[in-house]
Design a protein around this motif. Structure first.
Motif, short mmCIF file in Angstrom:
data_model
loop_
_atom_site.label_atom_id
_atom_site.label_comp_id
_atom_site.label_asym_id
_atom_site.label_seq_id
_atom_site.Cartn_x
_atom_site.Cartn_y
_atom_site.Cartn_z
N ALA A 228 0.85 -1.26 -0.08
CA ALA A 228 0.30 -0.09 0.11
C ALA A 228 0.57 1.64 -0.28
CB ALA A 228 -1.29 0.20 1.23
N ASN A 229 2.49 1.15 0.79
CA ASN A 229 3.12 2.41 0.87
C ASN A 229 3.23 2.78 -0.84
OD1 ASN A 229 2.81 3.77 3.03
ND2 ASN A 229 3.68 2.50 4.66
N ALA A 230 3.92 1.44 -0.92
CA ALA A 230 4.38 1.89 -2.87
C ALA A 230 3.46 2.15 -3.74
CB ALA A 230 4.47 0.21 -3.07
N LEU A 231 2.64 2.10 -3.69
CA LEU A 231 1.76 2.49 -4.08
C LEU A 231 0.69 3.65 -4.07
CD1 LEU A 231 -0.43 2.67 -6.98
CD2 LEU A 231 -1.98 1.29 -5.15
N LEU A 232 0.98 3.68 -2.71
CA LEU A 232 1.08 5.30 -2.26
C LEU A 232 2.07 6.31 -2.71
CD1 LEU A 232 -0.44 7.40 -0.30
CD2 LEU A 232 -0.12 6.82 1.12
N ALA A 233 3.11 5.76 -2.33
CA ALA A 233 4.52 7.17 -3.18
C ALA A 233 4.29 6.68 -4.45
CB ALA A 233 5.45 6.33 -3.04
N ARG A 234 3.71 6.14 -5.40
CA ARG A 234 3.52 6.48 -6.63
C ARG A 234 2.82 7.57 -7.21
NH1 ARG A 234 2.04 1.13 -10.46
NH2 ARG A 234 4.04 0.15 -9.49
N VAL A 235 1.28 7.20 -6.28
CA VAL A 235 0.21 8.15 -7.05
C VAL A 235 0.59 9.11 -6.11
CG1 VAL A 235 -1.98 9.29 -5.69
CG2 VAL A 235 -1.41 5.85 -5.82
N TYR A 236 1.49 9.57 -5.34
CA TYR A 236 1.82 10.82 -4.38
C TYR A 236 2.54 11.75 -5.70
CZ TYR A 236 0.67 10.45 0.36
OH TYR A 236 -0.23 10.12 1.02
N LEU A 237 3.57 10.52 -6.65
CA LEU A 237 4.71 11.52 -7.35
C LEU A 237 3.77 11.60 -8.66
CD1 LEU A 237 7.70 10.93 -8.00
CD2 LEU A 237 7.31 9.09 -9.82
N TYR A 238 3.02 10.86 -8.91
CA TYR A 238 2.32 11.06 -10.17
C TYR A 238 0.99 12.36 -9.87
CZ TYR A 238 2.82 7.35 -12.83
OH TYR A 238 3.13 5.69 -13.81
N THR A 239 0.59 12.79 -8.57
CA THR A 239 0.01 14.22 -8.02
C THR A 239 1.43 14.98 -8.12
OG1 THR A 239 -0.44 12.90 -5.83
CG2 THR A 239 -2.37 13.12 -8.07
N GLU A 240 2.26 14.66 -8.41
CA GLU A 240 3.63 15.85 -7.36
C GLU A 240 3.55 16.37 -6.07
OE1 GLU A 240 2.93 19.15 -10.50
OE2 GLU A 240 3.78 17.72 -12.14
N ASN A 241 3.46 15.63 -5.13
CA ASN A 241 3.05 16.30 -3.83
C ASN A 241 4.70 15.54 -3.39
OD1 ASN A 241 2.61 16.04 -1.33
ND2 ASN A 241 -0.32 15.65 -1.34
N TRP A 242 5.68 16.43 -3.79
CA TRP A 242 6.79 15.78 -3.76
C TRP A 242 7.12 15.47 -1.92
CZ3 TRP A 242 7.00 15.27 -8.40
CH2 TRP A 242 6.52 16.58 -9.26
N GLU A 243 6.42 16.12 -1.15
CA GLU A 243 7.25 15.84 -0.26
C GLU A 243 6.60 14.98 0.52
OE1 GLU A 243 5.46 18.31 -0.73
OE2 GLU A 243 7.10 20.18 -0.21
N GLU A 246 7.97 11.38 -1.57
CA GLU A 246 9.68 11.57 -0.95
C GLU A 246 9.80 10.75 0.62
OE1 GLU A 246 14.08 14.20 1.10
OE2 GLU A 246 11.67 15.14 0.65
N SER A 247 8.36 11.37 1.74
CA SER A 247 8.58 10.70 3.10
C SER A 247 7.75 8.77 3.12
CB SER A 247 8.20 11.46 3.58
OG SER A 247 6.39 11.63 2.75
N THR A 248 7.02 8.51 1.97
CA THR A 248 6.96 7.34 1.76
C THR A 248 7.78 6.12 1.46
OG1 THR A 248 4.50 8.45 1.27
CG2 THR A 248 4.30 6.21 1.42
N SER A 249 8.15 6.88 0.12
CA SER A 249 9.21 5.63 -0.32
C SER A 249 10.42 5.65 0.10
CB SER A 249 10.00 6.62 -2.04
OG SER A 249 10.00 7.73 -1.45
N THR A 250 10.49 6.51 1.32
CA THR A 250 11.56 6.10 2.60
C THR A 250 11.10 5.50 3.25
OG1 THR A 250 12.59 8.73 2.20
CG2 THR A 250 13.05 7.66 4.46
N ILE A 251 9.96 4.71 4.09
CA ILE A 251 9.79 4.21 4.00
C ILE A 251 10.27 2.57 4.50
CG2 ILE A 251 7.30 2.68 5.04
CD1 ILE A 251 5.75 5.51 5.49
N LEU A 252 10.24 2.45 2.13
CA LEU A 252 9.89 1.44 2.33
C LEU A 252 11.73 1.24 1.69
CD1 LEU A 252 7.14 1.72 -0.68
CD2 LEU A 252 7.29 -0.31 1.16
N ILE A 253 12.03 2.36 1.09
CA ILE A 253 13.96 2.33 1.05
C ILE A 253 14.55 1.84 2.60
CG2 ILE A 253 16.30 3.34 0.60
CD1 ILE A 253 14.01 5.22 -1.50
N ASP A 254 13.91 2.40 3.55
CA ASP A 254 14.57 1.29 4.76
C ASP A 254 14.16 0.55 5.51
OD1 ASP A 254 15.51 4.29 5.48
OD2 ASP A 254 13.95 5.34 6.45
#
Length: 471
Positions: A228-243, A246-254
């Protein structure tokens, strides 16, 4: 063995007066118990329950959800068909087959009666109605525990968000269906893209709060918080919610780690996989992607990588060596390149590869783009270099925001090719579709950034009018 596009059992929105969605859920359970329970290794109940008691036993709900995932994989909206159609619609794959519907996608002459168009629409809304009923049934259940309700509802919300997200990026304004109530949905109209995206984000945030942190199968085939976080990060990217991207993708990178060896990335045990579809062990032992994309004979070829993509690889890029195959005919007259990320054909006895939907490399590229947009040049460089270095490439030479964004966009092309339509959706969301396609697609029009609404749906429900521009 080849797989054709599967005709869905979708009931058009305006005809649902004659059918309660409950009966479809029961069908999901029955099918799940008979054909796809092994897909997620759920033990089925010993007998088929009537529809009123479907949501009184966690095993039947698990079976219904198992069949949702099975159907998502088998019917185009998420699986191989999406990768193929969006690949030939963009500039990453050429089409050599004779199917008229696929050919019209390739040459940008899609019409509202194209069966590919109706299949995506119908298959997605069939499943959206199914998961809406699962949500309602789970909430109303008196037998499920609080934990079971949360798990099942979270998974259903995730699926609903995933399907709406795919639909809105293909068709633009679409019906936002959040209830199985046929009386409300018979005459539904289309919801603006921005409102659909808001609803998708709301579903995913709630899903993350409800879902399990792990997959009980250990194979990452049941979606959990990470998916769910992976899709959420993608949606935020597509909707240009950069902050938030970044924070959602960081959850997964960690949480996950990159595979260091490129040859292991698409194996079922890959450590960077976040969510994947498990093949049906009864009939399909490996991925349809391998079976359709690997060129074995000249006559059997339908898809090949374009010169545009092949020329995008840097000379030292190990991805070209590891993830691209080459076929040359016996007489030497034909030489074609094909996606070779998945290498095990369906005839293999053992399942070696599962179809990956989310993997960590995308999250690094999401964070790199978000950081570049936020002016964090060094952070974006570091994320980009993680992907480049694994491919045997030197650190990026990009030093400014504009050159770095271009480098990230290019890296997405060579890292994510032939996966889930990433290239087309990137061209669309960045406004670069025309610049990249008008010279290679003779029928290109600016209105091609969205597909037409199926003609059959417009005839049944005039509230879906007007048709998308250009069609």
């Amino acid at each position: 063995m080849t797989y054709n596009k599967i005709q869905s059992i979708y009931i058009p929105i305006s005809k649902r007066k004659i059918l309660f969605v409950k009966s479809y859920i029961l069908a999901l359970v029955i099918i799940g118990l008979n054909s796809c329970t092994d897909f997620v290794e759920v033990d089925p109940p010993k007998n088929i329950l009537v529809s009123e008691t479907v949501f009184e036993d966690p095993a039947t709900v698990e079976s219904a959800l198992a069949n949702v995932y099975y159907t998502m994989r088998q019917q185009g909206i998420v699986g191989y068909d999406l990768s193929a159609d969006m690949g030939i619609y963009a500039d990453e794959m050429d089409y050599y087959g004779s199917n008229s519907n696929d050919l019209s996608v390739y040459i940008h002459s899609i019409t509202p009666i194209n069966s590919n168009v109706s299949n995506y629409w119908n298959n997605a809304y069939t499943l959206i109605y199914a998961v809406n009923d699962i949500i309602n049934g789970v909430e109303d259940s008196s037998a499920l525990s609080v934990e079971e309700k949360a798990t099942f509802k979270g998974q259903a919300l995730f699926v609903r968000a995933f399907l709406h997200f795919t639909l809105v990026n293909i068709f633009g304004d679409i019906p936002l269906i959040t209830t199985p109530d046929y009386r409300m949905n018979n005459t539904t109209g289309r919801t603006p893209v921005n409102e659909v995206n808001e609803a998708i984000i709301e579903d995913l945030i709630l899903a993350v709060s409800l879902m399990d942190a792990s997959d009980p199968t250990g194979e990452r085939v049941i979606p959990n918080k990470a998916a769910a976080n992976a899709l959420l990060a993608r949606v935020y990217l597509y909707t240009e919610n950069w902050e938030l991207a970044e924070s959602t993708s960081t959850i997964l990178i960690d949480q996950f780690e990159l595979e260091t060896n490129l040859s292991n990335v698409f194996l079922k045990e890959s450590v960077e996989t976040i969510w994947q579809f498990k093949p049906d062990p009864t009939n399909i032992r490996n991925t349809s992607e391998a079976n359709q994309f690997i060129i074995q004979t000249s006559s059997g070829n339908h898809y090949a990588l374009t010169n545009v993509l092949m020329n995008s690889f840097e000379e030292e890029d190990l991805r070209r060596e590891q993830w691209v195959g080459n076929f040359t005919s016996a007489d030497g007259s034909t030489s074609l390149y094909f996606p070779y990320k998945y290498k095990a054909l369906l005839s293999e006895v053992e399942s070696l590869e599962y179809s990956i939907v989310f993997r960590l490399a995308e999250q690094y590229l999401i964070r790199a783009e978000s950081r570049a947009q936020l002016g964090n040049i060094s952070g974006a460089q570091n994320d980009l270099n993680n992907i480049r270095n694994r491919a045997g490439l030197d650190d990026t030479a990009a030093r400014t925001q504009s050159t770095l964004l271009a480098a990230i966009f290019q890296e997405r092309f060579v890292e994510l090719f032939s996966e889930q339509g990433h290239r087309w959706f990137d061209l669309k969301r960045t406004g670069m579709a025309g610049a990249n396609l008008e010279s290679i697609k003779p029928n290109w029009k600016t209105t091609d950034t969205i597909w037409p609404i199926p003609e059959s749906e417009l005839e049944l429900n005039p509230n879906l009018l007007p048709q998308n521009p250009g069609y």
